[in-house]
Design a protein around this motif. Structure first.
Motif, mmCIF file in Angstrom:
data_model
loop_
_atom_site.group_PDB
_atom_site.id
_atom_site.type_symbol
_atom_site.label_atom_id
_atom_site.label_comp_id
_atom_site.label_asym_id
_atom_site.label_seq_id
_atom_site.Cartn_x
_atom_site.Cartn_y
_atom_site.Cartn_z
ATOM 1 N N GLY A 169 0.842 -1.199 0.000
ATOM 2 C CA GLY A 169 0.000 0.000 0.000
ATOM 3 C C GLY A 169 0.870 1.239 0.000
ATOM 4 O O GLY A 169 2.043 1.198 0.413
ATOM 5 N N GLU A 170 0.279 2.334 -0.411
ATOM 6 C CA GLU A 170 1.030 3.577 -0.497
ATOM 7 C C GLU A 170 1.429 4.054 0.896
ATOM 8 O O GLU A 170 0.847 3.633 1.894
ATOM 9 N N SER A 171 2.370 4.950 0.922
ATOM 10 C CA SER A 171 2.835 5.503 2.192
ATOM 11 C C SER A 171 1.658 6.104 2.973
ATOM 12 O O SER A 171 0.844 6.833 2.404
ATOM 13 N N GLY A 172 1.544 5.760 4.225
ATOM 14 C CA GLY A 172 0.508 6.337 5.076
ATOM 15 C C GLY A 172 -0.892 5.788 4.836
ATOM 16 O O GLY A 172 -1.866 6.300 5.378
ATOM 17 N N ALA A 173 -1.003 4.714 4.050
ATOM 18 C CA ALA A 173 -2.345 4.179 3.751
ATOM 19 C C ALA A 173 -2.900 3.362 4.918
ATOM 20 O O ALA A 173 -4.084 3.029 4.930
ATOM 21 N N GLY A 174 -2.034 3.015 5.877
ATOM 22 C CA GLY A 174 -2.516 2.270 7.046
ATOM 23 C C GLY A 174 -1.961 0.856 7.133
ATOM 24 O O GLY A 174 -2.548 -0.002 7.775
ATOM 25 N N LYS A 175 -0.781 0.624 6.538
ATOM 26 C CA LYS A 175 -0.238 -0.744 6.500
ATOM 27 C C LYS A 175 0.071 -1.268 7.906
ATOM 28 O O LYS A 175 -0.189 -2.410 8.224
ATOM 29 N N GLU A 176 0.622 -0.374 8.734
ATOM 30 C CA GLU A 176 0.949 -0.842 10.083
ATOM 31 C C GLU A 176 -0.337 -1.161 10.872
ATOM 32 O O GLU A 176 -0.382 -2.122 11.639
ATOM 33 N N LEU A 177 -1.375 -0.364 10.652
ATOM 34 C CA LEU A 177 -2.652 -0.661 11.326
ATOM 35 C C LEU A 177 -3.204 -2.004 10.857
ATOM 36 O O LEU A 177 -3.775 -2.758 11.644
ATOM 37 N N VAL A 178 -3.033 -2.282 9.562
ATOM 38 C CA VAL A 178 -3.497 -3.577 9.036
ATOM 39 C C VAL A 178 -2.728 -4.703 9.715
ATOM 40 O O VAL A 178 -3.307 -5.687 10.188
ATOM 41 N N ALA A 179 -1.395 -4.542 9.804
ATOM 42 C CA ALA A 179 -0.557 -5.590 10.419
ATOM 43 C C ALA A 179 -0.992 -5.824 11.868
ATOM 44 O O ALA A 179 -1.157 -6.961 12.308
ATOM 45 N N ASN A 180 -1.191 -4.728 12.562
ATOM 46 C CA ASN A 180 -1.577 -4.824 13.976
ATOM 47 C C ASN A 180 -2.958 -5.466 14.124
ATOM 48 O O ASN A 180 -3.198 -6.259 15.029
ATOM 49 N N THR A 181 -3.838 -5.135 13.193
ATOM 50 C CA THR A 181 -5.189 -5.704 13.239
ATOM 51 C C THR A 181 -5.156 -7.202 12.944
ATOM 52 O O THR A 181 -5.879 -7.976 13.575
ATOM 53 N N ILE A 182 -4.303 -7.613 12.002
ATOM 54 C CA ILE A 182 -4.161 -9.057 11.722
ATOM 55 C C ILE A 182 -3.740 -9.760 13.008
ATOM 56 O O ILE A 182 -4.272 -10.809 13.371
ATOM 57 N N HIS A 183 -2.784 -9.166 13.700
ATOM 58 C CA HIS A 183 -2.323 -9.770 14.961
ATOM 59 C C HIS A 183 -3.479 -9.860 15.962
ATOM 60 O O HIS A 183 -3.702 -10.900 16.581
ATOM 61 N N LEU A 184 -4.218 -8.772 16.081
ATOM 62 C CA LEU A 184 -5.304 -8.737 17.072
ATOM 63 C C LEU A 184 -6.421 -9.720 16.742
ATOM 64 O O LEU A 184 -7.116 -10.191 17.631
ATOM 65 N N ALA A 185 -6.592 -9.978 15.432
ATOM 66 C CA ALA A 185 -7.670 -10.894 15.042
ATOM 67 C C ALA A 185 -7.185 -12.340 14.999
ATOM 68 O O ALA A 185 -7.950 -13.231 14.660
ATOM 69 N N SER A 186 -5.905 -12.565 15.293
ATOM 70 C CA SER A 186 -5.348 -13.928 15.164
ATOM 71 C C SER A 186 -5.295 -14.621 16.526
ATOM 72 O O SER A 186 -5.411 -13.968 17.566
ATOM 73 N N PRO A 187 -5.097 -15.933 16.512
ATOM 74 C CA PRO A 187 -4.984 -16.629 17.804
ATOM 75 C C PRO A 187 -3.758 -16.184 18.604
ATOM 76 O O PRO A 187 -3.636 -16.526 19.767
ATOM 77 N N ARG A 188 -2.854 -15.420 17.980
ATOM 78 C CA ARG A 188 -1.652 -14.971 18.684
ATOM 79 C C ARG A 188 -1.859 -13.680 19.464
ATOM 80 O O ARG A 188 -0.901 -13.070 19.940
ATOM 81 N N LEU A 189 -3.076 -13.194 19.537
ATOM 82 C CA LEU A 189 -3.298 -11.824 20.030
ATOM 83 C C LEU A 189 -2.770 -11.542 21.430
ATOM 84 O O LEU A 189 -2.434 -10.416 21.743
ATOM 85 N N ASN A 190 -2.646 -12.599 22.259
ATOM 86 C CA ASN A 190 -2.138 -12.341 23.604
ATOM 87 C C ASN A 190 -0.621 -12.432 23.697
ATOM 88 O O ASN A 190 -0.042 -12.297 24.757
#
Ligand SMILES: Nc1ncnc2c1ncn2[C@@H]1O[C@H](COP(=O)(O)OP(=O)(O)OP(=O)(O)O)[C@@H](O)[C@H]1O
Length: 457
Positions: A169-190
């Motif tokens: 994604g382009e700069s500032g499009a929210g890639k880090e938020l996506v990565a963090n959200t994947i983590h939060l939605a995964s079984p690894r969230l804790n």
């Protein structure tokens, strides 16, 4: 509410009949492709919400016609194929979060997906309200547009797996938020979520930063140090700007991705990593491979599941919605009730935004600082289209009594804009280190999110 339109371009008559009869397709107006016009042109010419396309082969021409085609960017695609490997389709999937099903088709699944689309493809017009946000949220991501809902669904699906993910994604499009959200939605969230910027790793310390070192491994190694793989053990490691890692170091990542083994610098024991890898880049990875900046083998390891983050300009009403959202959070944090004047709202909605959400966020932050009560178009300081890219007259009128740290914030935002989000160039322009810039940006984010903007003394 207007009915949604399903466009279909299918060769297999039995599949066509079965698809049209699916319960999930009942809510759609159906539009069949005609034979004497390329299907991409038909899609461009009609208002289509969902397209189901059966391709015996996707030509290079089709691939290029689809790629970055703004007119098609809000269409949900389902591609059907006979399963023969098709490099054009594979490349397309690395840019698109669309579906590709191979024969024999699972009609129940296709029906569910239609129903899923029908549920989300309802756009509600945004009524600007100054003190609250109206946008949907999934994890850390905010947005109600079809493009964002498509992203949420993709994240939901990939989060349940342990595949490596490459976020494009382009700069500032929210890639880090996506990565963090994947983590939060995964079984690894804790477990830990550890993010590193691959472009900012110091070349001398890259092994130590990735894999750690033991005391005495080199001059200055006074004690054991955990590398990011160990810090992220059991959780998710986010490799930001992965294509910016010097190519000679990329092989180090590749090795650990291949067999999960790594050894801390100076250590005798090989360790086994249990880490989910999510990487991101704001370059086209294929172009980076062609330019010799990105190892193809590393790309294939990382891109088990590619996700494209839609640029801001493709998010329709979310643009004004996000402006309201950032403003509402700022108002709550500052215990204020500043509002967006009508002509400012119109200006935001009509402005030719790039892909960068940060730019919009900064424009609101800056305007918030400059405005006493009502945010006027002049506070937004949006360059006219004719000035964009030119240096122009960038004078900022500084209100009397402005706090020094607010002034610093404006200077940082402005510099980020002129460098189009490039943090190395921004730091250089401001005469600070990249690390200091990261620290300041993360402090600003936390201030807004935790509502603590006025708390520091
Ligand atoms: N959908 C969104 N909802 C709310 N805020 C968003 C959204 N997308 C991006 N932002 C905000 O925009 C800024 C940039 O987001 P983020 O750092 O995730 O982008 P990025 O693509 O990783 O950036 P870079 O390319 O610079 O690494 C952050 O302040 C983030 O909070």
């Amino acid at each position: 509410m207007a009915r949604l339109t399903l466009f279909y371009h299918l060769q297999d008559v039995n599949a066509e009949q079965a698809i049209l009869e699916l319960a999930g397709a009942a809510d759609f107006n159906k539009l069949r492709s005609v034979d004497d016009l390329p299907w991409i042109e038909q899609l461009e010419a009609n208002h289509v919400d969902v397209a189901i396309i059966e391709l015996s082969s996707l030509s290079r021409e089709d691939y290029l016609g689809l790629l970055d085609n703004v007119a098609l960017s809000n269409i949900e695609f389902i591609f059907l194929s006979d399963g023969q490997p098709n490099p054009n389709l594979d490349q397309l999937m690395s840019h698109f979060a669309g579906y590709h099903f191979r024969k024999p088709y699972d009609m129940t699944l296709i029906s569910d997906i239609f129903a899923d689309f029908a549920q989300y493809l309802v756009s509600s017009p945004i009524r600007p309200r100054p003190f609250s946000s109206e946008l949907d949220q999934y994890g850390l991501l905010v947005g109600s547009s079809a493009a964002m809902h498509k992203l949420y669904r993709t994240i939901r699906r990939v989060s349940a797996t342990d595949s490596n993910v490459l976020i494009i994604g382009e700069s500032g499009a929210g890639k880090e938020l996506v990565a963090n959200t994947i983590h939060l939605a995964s079984p690894r969230l804790n477990e830990p979520f550890i993010a590193i910027n691959c472009g900012a790793l110091s070349p001398e310390l890259v092994d130590s930063e990735l894999f750690g070192h033991v005391k005495g491994a080199f001059t200055g190694a006074h004690r054991d140090h955990k590398g990011v793989f160990e810090q992220a053990e059991g959780g998710t490691l986010f490799l930001d700007e992965v294509t910016e890692m010097p190519i000679e170091h990329q092989v180090k990542l590749l090795r650990v991705l291949e067999n999960s083994e790594y050894r801390p610098v100076g250590g005798a024991k090989v360790q086994l990593a249990n880490v989910r890898i999510v990487a991101a880049t704001n370059r086209d990875p294929i172009a980076a491979i062609e330019a010799g900046q990105f190892r193809e083998d590393l790309y294939f390891r990382l891109a088990q599941f590619p996700i494209r983050v839609p640029p801001l300009r493709e998010r329709g009403d979310d643009i004004l919605g996000l402006a309201q959202h950032f403003l509402a959070y700022r108002n709550v944090a500052e215990k204020q009730n500043k509002s967006l004047a009508d002509d400012s709202a119109q200006m935001i909605a009509a402005y030719p935004w790039s892909g960068n959400v940060r730019e919009l966020k900064h424009a609101i932050e800056r305007a918030y600082i400059l405005a006493d009560q009502e945010i006027l178009p002049s506070h937004l300081q949006l360059p006219q289209a004719s000035e964009m890219g030119a240096s122009g007259d960038d004078q900022v009128v500084i209100p009397q009594g402005m706090r020094l740290d607010d002034l610093e914030k404006i200077a940082i935002y402005q510099a980020l804009e002129t460098t189009q989000g490039n943090k190395t160039d921004t730091a250089e322009q401001l005469g600070i280190s990249v690390k200091t810039l990261y620290n300041k940006l993360s402090k600003y984010e936390q201030q807004v999110e935790a509502g603590e903007s006025n708390a520091e003394m």
